[in-house]
Design an enzyme around this catalytic site. Structure first.
Site, PDB file in Angstrom:
ATOM      1  N   ASN A  69      21.201  42.502 -31.030  1.00  0.00           N
ATOM      2  CA  ASN A  69      22.006  41.983 -29.910  1.00  0.00           C
ATOM      3  C   ASN A  69      21.176  41.882 -28.636  1.00  0.00           C
ATOM      4  O   ASN A  69      21.300  40.908 -27.884  1.00  0.00           O
ATOM      5  CB  ASN A  69      23.248  42.853 -29.680  1.00  0.00           C
ATOM      6  CG  ASN A  69      24.353  42.511 -30.662  1.00  0.00           C
ATOM      7  OD1 ASN A  69      25.050  41.516 -30.515  1.00  0.00           O
ATOM      8  ND2 ASN A  69      24.493  43.329 -31.704  1.00  0.00           N
TER       9      ASN A  69
ATOM     10  N   MET B 167      24.455  54.640 -29.395  1.00  0.00           N
ATOM     11  CA  MET B 167      25.294  55.529 -30.200  1.00  0.00           C
ATOM     12  C   MET B 167      25.725  56.803 -29.478  1.00  0.00           C
ATOM     13  O   MET B 167      25.931  57.831 -30.113  1.00  0.00           O
ATOM     14  CB  MET B 167      24.572  55.877 -31.514  1.00  0.00           C
ATOM     15  CG  MET B 167      24.245  54.667 -32.371  1.00  0.00           C
ATOM     16  SD  MET B 167      25.703  53.669 -32.772  1.00  0.00           S
ATOM     17  CE  MET B 167      26.394  54.693 -34.081  1.00  0.00           C
ATOM     18  N   ARG B 168      25.867  56.724 -28.168  1.00  0.00           N
ATOM     19  CA  ARG B 168      26.338  57.902 -27.416  1.00  0.00           C
ATOM     20  C   ARG B 168      27.503  57.509 -26.535  1.00  0.00           C
ATOM     21  O   ARG B 168      27.518  56.395 -26.000  1.00  0.00           O
ATOM     22  CB  ARG B 168      25.244  58.400 -26.465  1.00  0.00           C
ATOM     23  CG  ARG B 168      24.177  59.072 -27.157  1.00  0.00           C
ATOM     24  CD  ARG B 168      23.083  59.632 -26.289  1.00  0.00           C
ATOM     25  NE  ARG B 168      22.214  60.259 -27.236  1.00  0.00           N
ATOM     26  CZ  ARG B 168      22.382  61.486 -27.690  1.00  0.00           C
ATOM     27  NH1 ARG B 168      23.334  62.256 -27.212  1.00  0.00           N
ATOM     28  NH2 ARG B 168      21.600  61.964 -28.621  1.00  0.00           N
ATOM     29  N   LEU B 169      28.419  58.443 -26.369  1.00  0.00           N
ATOM     30  CA  LEU B 169      29.518  58.194 -25.437  1.00  0.00           C
ATOM     31  C   LEU B 169      28.969  58.228 -24.010  1.00  0.00           C
ATOM     32  O   LEU B 169      28.152  59.091 -23.672  1.00  0.00           O
ATOM     33  CB  LEU B 169      30.578  59.284 -25.575  1.00  0.00           C
ATOM     34  CG  LEU B 169      31.686  59.073 -26.595  1.00  0.00           C
ATOM     35  CD1 LEU B 169      32.671  60.238 -26.507  1.00  0.00           C
ATOM     36  CD2 LEU B 169      32.414  57.756 -26.369  1.00  0.00           C
ATOM     37  N   ILE B 170      29.432  57.278 -23.210  1.00  0.00           N
ATOM     38  CA  ILE B 170      29.025  57.264 -21.805  1.00  0.00           C
ATOM     39  C   ILE B 170      29.832  58.342 -21.066  1.00  0.00           C
ATOM     40  O   ILE B 170      31.049  58.443 -21.238  1.00  0.00           O
ATOM     41  CB  ILE B 170      29.302  55.868 -21.196  1.00  0.00           C
ATOM     42  CG1 ILE B 170      28.497  54.783 -21.941  1.00  0.00           C
ATOM     43  CG2 ILE B 170      29.008  55.847 -19.704  1.00  0.00           C
ATOM     44  CD1 ILE B 170      26.999  54.884 -21.813  1.00  0.00           C
TER      45      ILE B 170
ATOM     46  N   ASN C  40      30.615  46.945 -23.733  1.00  0.00           N
ATOM     47  CA  ASN C  40      30.148  47.329 -25.066  1.00  0.00           C
ATOM     48  C   ASN C  40      30.571  46.256 -26.065  1.00  0.00           C
ATOM     49  O   ASN C  40      31.557  45.541 -25.844  1.00  0.00           O
ATOM     50  CB  ASN C  40      30.795  48.672 -25.464  1.00  0.00           C
ATOM     51  CG  ASN C  40      30.330  49.166 -26.825  1.00  0.00           C
ATOM     52  OD1 ASN C  40      29.153  49.073 -27.177  1.00  0.00           O
ATOM     53  ND2 ASN C  40      31.253  49.680 -27.624  1.00  0.00           N
TER      54      ASN C  40
ATOM     55  N   HIS D  72      31.602  46.002 -30.181  1.00  0.00           N
ATOM     56  CA  HIS D  72      31.958  46.857 -31.308  1.00  0.00           C
ATOM     57  C   HIS D  72      32.294  45.976 -32.517  1.00  0.00           C
ATOM     58  O   HIS D  72      33.033  44.992 -32.376  1.00  0.00           O
ATOM     59  CB  HIS D  72      33.158  47.736 -30.934  1.00  0.00           C
ATOM     60  CG  HIS D  72      33.547  48.664 -32.038  1.00  0.00           C
ATOM     61  ND1 HIS D  72      32.821  49.805 -32.326  1.00  0.00           N
ATOM     62  CD2 HIS D  72      34.545  48.605 -32.953  1.00  0.00           C
ATOM     63  CE1 HIS D  72      33.376  50.413 -33.363  1.00  0.00           C
ATOM     64  NE2 HIS D  72      34.422  49.706 -33.768  1.00  0.00           N
TER      65      HIS D  72
HETATM   66  C1  GRF Z   1      26.331  46.049 -33.616  1.00  0.00           C
HETATM   67  O1  GRF Z   1      27.040  45.788 -34.790  1.00  0.00           O
HETATM   68  C2  GRF Z   1      27.260  46.448 -32.507  1.00  0.00           C
HETATM   69  O2  GRF Z   1      28.518  45.866 -32.594  1.00  0.00           O
HETATM   70  C3  GRF Z   1      27.376  47.931 -32.712  1.00  0.00           C
HETATM   71  O3  GRF Z   1      26.111  48.349 -33.117  1.00  0.00           O
HETATM   72  C4  GRF Z   1      25.445  47.273 -33.773  1.00  0.00           C
HETATM   73  C5  GRF Z   1      24.116  47.095 -33.106  1.00  0.00           C
HETATM   74  O4  GRF Z   1      23.312  46.175 -33.779  1.00  0.00           O
HETATM   75  N1  GRF Z   1      27.868  48.578 -31.509  1.00  0.00           N
HETATM   76  P1  GRF Z   1      21.916  45.746 -33.167  1.00  0.00           P
HETATM   77  O5  GRF Z   1      21.125  47.038 -32.906  1.00  0.00           O
HETATM   78  O6  GRF Z   1      22.169  44.998 -31.892  1.00  0.00           O
HETATM   79  O7  GRF Z   1      21.256  44.919 -34.207  1.00  0.00           O
END
Ligand code: GRF
Length: 194
Positions: free
Chosen positions: A15, A91-94, A108, A110
């Site tokens: 992303n 992968m952490r809560l803000i 974010n 998701h």
């Molecule tokens: C994505 O699926 C996003 O929705 C989730 O974590 C994944 C991250 O993928 N929160 P990448 O690291 O951007 O490839």
């Protein structure tokens, strides 16, 4: 005016790359001033280096508390005059410290149609549940786990019994939806205060 952003990521960073490529194509009037990661070995670091974007990495256990490492992150974000924090697989809560420093300026993405399947492995959760349609959600971040106000959603059909193919559909749609939503936000085309 060009919007200065930071992307927070803990993993692959696809992303992050999609946003940076949209910027380079001139589709999004922004600059990624910084990548923040809690995983110094994550692939997102390699991607950031390729684009010559600075990385701030930290290891949470080196700090006494979440507030401590968030204060350090805030210092760097302020030095770089970052206006928006874009979470992309972070992968952490803000915590309340960072939330208070960027009110309604943290978003974010998701990989589910929230409020279904918040938290870890949303794609696995959806497939285990047997849903036929799933998707992605872009939302403001609040103190909860994937609970903030929803900005945008897009749906895909699950490829039954095929996690990799479903995941591919999710990622493809994420890469488009995130950039589009950020564009709307930065151009003030959404009422961010609800
Ligand atoms: C994505 O699926 C996003 O929705 C989730 O974590 C994944 C991250 O993928 N929160 P990448 O690291 O951007 O490839």
């Amino acid at each position: 005016m060009t919007t200065k952003i930071a992307v927070f990521a803990s993993g692959s960073g696809s992303n992050f790359q999609a946003i940076q490529e949209a910027i380079l194509r001139g589709e999004l009037d922004a600059t990624i001033e910084l990548v923040v990661t809690d995983k110094p070995d994550a692939f997102v670091v390699k991607r950031a280096e390729k684009f010559e974007i600075p990385v701030f990495s930290f290891t949470a256990k080196d700090y006494k508390s979440k507030a401590d490492y968030e204060l350090e992150i805030i210092k760097v974000l302020q030095e770089k005059e970052v206006e928006w924090v874009v979470l992309a697989g972070y992968m952490r809560l803000i915590g309340e410290t960072l939330l208070a420093a960027f009110p309604y300026h943290i978003v974010n993405i998701h990989p589910s149609l929230l409020p279904s399947f918040p938290g870890k492995d949303a794609i696995g959760q959806a497939m285990d549940h047997g849903v036929k349609i799933t998707g992605v959600t872009v939302h403001f971040v609040d103190e909860g786990m994937d609970t903030g106000p929803i900005l945008a959603q897009a749906a895909i059909e699950v490829v039954e019994g095929n996690r990799a193919a479903t995941e591919e559909r999710i990622h493809a749609i994420e890469h488009v939806l995130y950039t589009e939503t950020l564009k709307q936000l930065f151009e003030n085309k959404v009422n961010i205060y609800h």
